[in-house]
Scaffold this active site. Structure first.
Site, PDB file in Angstrom:
ATOM      1  N   ARG A 279      43.195  40.263  44.755  1.00  0.00           N
ATOM      2  CA  ARG A 279      41.927  40.395  44.042  1.00  0.00           C
ATOM      3  C   ARG A 279      41.201  41.685  44.405  1.00  0.00           C
ATOM      4  O   ARG A 279      40.273  42.097  43.710  1.00  0.00           O
ATOM      5  CB  ARG A 279      41.037  39.174  44.334  1.00  0.00           C
ATOM      6  CG  ARG A 279      41.486  37.913  43.617  1.00  0.00           C
ATOM      7  CD  ARG A 279      40.705  36.691  44.050  1.00  0.00           C
ATOM      8  NE  ARG A 279      41.133  36.189  45.349  1.00  0.00           N
ATOM      9  CZ  ARG A 279      40.659  35.099  45.930  1.00  0.00           C
ATOM     10  NH1 ARG A 279      39.710  34.397  45.316  1.00  0.00           N
ATOM     11  NH2 ARG A 279      41.117  34.699  47.101  1.00  0.00           N
ATOM     12  N   GLN A 280      41.630  42.321  45.482  1.00  0.00           N
ATOM     13  CA  GLN A 280      41.040  43.606  45.890  1.00  0.00           C
ATOM     14  C   GLN A 280      41.974  44.724  45.436  1.00  0.00           C
ATOM     15  O   GLN A 280      42.618  45.387  46.240  1.00  0.00           O
ATOM     16  CB  GLN A 280      40.837  43.639  47.405  1.00  0.00           C
ATOM     17  CG  GLN A 280      39.928  42.531  47.933  1.00  0.00           C
ATOM     18  CD  GLN A 280      39.777  42.596  49.436  1.00  0.00           C
ATOM     19  OE1 GLN A 280      39.420  43.639  49.991  1.00  0.00           O
ATOM     20  NE2 GLN A 280      40.037  41.482  50.106  1.00  0.00           N
TER      21      GLN A 280
ATOM     22  N   LYS B  88      31.745  34.386  31.688  1.00  0.00           N
ATOM     23  CA  LYS B  88      30.851  34.096  32.822  1.00  0.00           C
ATOM     24  C   LYS B  88      30.210  35.378  33.348  1.00  0.00           C
ATOM     25  O   LYS B  88      30.731  36.479  33.184  1.00  0.00           O
ATOM     26  CB  LYS B  88      31.623  33.414  33.947  1.00  0.00           C
ATOM     27  CG  LYS B  88      32.620  34.310  34.670  1.00  0.00           C
ATOM     28  CD  LYS B  88      33.370  33.570  35.753  1.00  0.00           C
ATOM     29  CE  LYS B  88      34.401  34.495  36.413  1.00  0.00           C
ATOM     30  NZ  LYS B  88      35.218  33.790  37.410  1.00  0.00           N
TER      31      LYS B  88
ATOM     32  N   THR C  25      34.455  28.004  38.931  1.00  0.00           N
ATOM     33  CA  THR C  25      34.570  28.536  37.573  1.00  0.00           C
ATOM     34  C   THR C  25      35.312  27.572  36.660  1.00  0.00           C
ATOM     35  O   THR C  25      34.870  27.282  35.541  1.00  0.00           O
ATOM     36  CB  THR C  25      35.299  29.894  37.591  1.00  0.00           C
ATOM     37  OG1 THR C  25      34.545  30.826  38.368  1.00  0.00           O
ATOM     38  CG2 THR C  25      35.467  30.438  36.185  1.00  0.00           C
TER      39      THR C  25
END
Length: 309
Positions: A94-95, A190, A224
């Protein structure tokens, strides 16, 4: 030249299934643990001239990643012909970019460290971002979780199937499912100010009377997914399920899922579940990785392992 399959301690449960599916036993690895916590893995058999496959997901804690690096280095120094690294879940993915000042691009750093440790090639499944393949200077086999999820969706025989994504970043993944099943697509848009905290969410698409399946690559706190499921039901969906390849499931994730409107959450076994719950169904990627190992060892294309969506 024969295949030898080894595993780090975090992913032994999956490596054993991969080895059984391939038709080989899992190789032995012994560990010396110093009193301060320092680890020293020892490959318990000769790998000289062999095609070695090391299985280890890099989920938390970070010791799992360090252990993988040590195993790669040990195999390389033991004169393995090739050191193939199987990372079912690629942590820190995710980075993958510099999205704010003065942050690390951890996915690139991880790729550099794996390459520097002596890996010959990488095999992984459903990276958070496809471009991470380009962070490596060695071959990357990016396997697709659709291999196990598409047959499962077919088996459900849902009358009014529709697919949705819990955020705009997953549109490509969800759209591929919708295209394959000739179904419609909805998007939950979102907005969040910080990680793991959603400020607002709105729905793009008509879901009334539909059996909706949310598609994502991983589920972390499940905030989420659960919020998206509630929004879909509120807008008239008949049922809501979710498919997420990697079950990170941290914080109050299990509590969130159990108390949600989800019919079920379908995940793979790239990460072991911390607890059992009636709403989570686990499908195994062991057969997928075993077939990939055979094709790589035999110098064959792995194209047949992809379901073209």
């Amino acid at each position: 030249m024969s295949v030898k399959i080894f595993s780090g301690r975090a992913t032994t449960y999956l490596a054993e299934k991969i080895a059984n599916a391939y038709g080989e036993r899992l190789g032995t690895v012994d560990y010396q643990q110093f009193s301060d916590g320092e680890m020293s893995p020892l490959i318990g058999e000769s790998v000289r001239g062999h095609d070695v496959f090391i299985v280890q997901s890099t989920f938390a804690p970070a010791d799992n990643f360090l252990e993988l690096l040590l195993l790669i280095d040990a195999a390389k120094r033991a004169s393995a012909l090739n050191v193939n690294v199987i990372i079912p879940y690629f942590g820190y993915a995710r980075q993958d970019r510099k999205d704010k000042p003065r942050v690390a691009i951890a996915a690139k750093l991880i790729a550099n460290l794996i390459s520097a440790s002596g890996a010959s090639r990488i095999m992984t499944c459903d990276l958070h971002a496809d471009q991470i393949q380009g962070f490596f200077d060695i071959p990357v086999d990016h396997l697709d979780g659709n291999y196990i999820f598409v047959p499962y969706v077919k088996s459900l025989n849902l009358p009014n199937i529709m697919f949705a994504t819990p955020d705009v970043g997953g549109i490509k993944r969800a759209r591929s499912f919708a295209k394959f099943f000739n179904a419609e697509l909805a998007v939950c848009d979102k907005y969040r100010k910080e990680a793991n905290k959603i400020e607002s969410m709105r729905l793009i698409g008509e879901v009334e009377g539909k059996d909706v399946i949310l598609i994502d690559d991983l589920v972390d706190t499940a905030g989420t997914i659960c919020k998206a499921a509630a929004l879909l039901k509120e807008k008239g969906a008949s049922s809501v399920r979710a498919i997420c390849t990697h079950a990170v499931l941290s914080g109050k994730a299990y509590e969130n899922i159990q108390g949600s409107v989800l019919e079920e959450l379908v995940v793979s076994d790239t990460i072991p579940l911390k607890q059992q719950t009636s709403k989570i169904k686990v499908l195994s990627v062991s057969d997928l990785f075993a077939k990939a190992i055979r094709k790589i060892h035999d110098h064959e294309s792995i194209s047949s392992l992809f379901i073209r969506l």
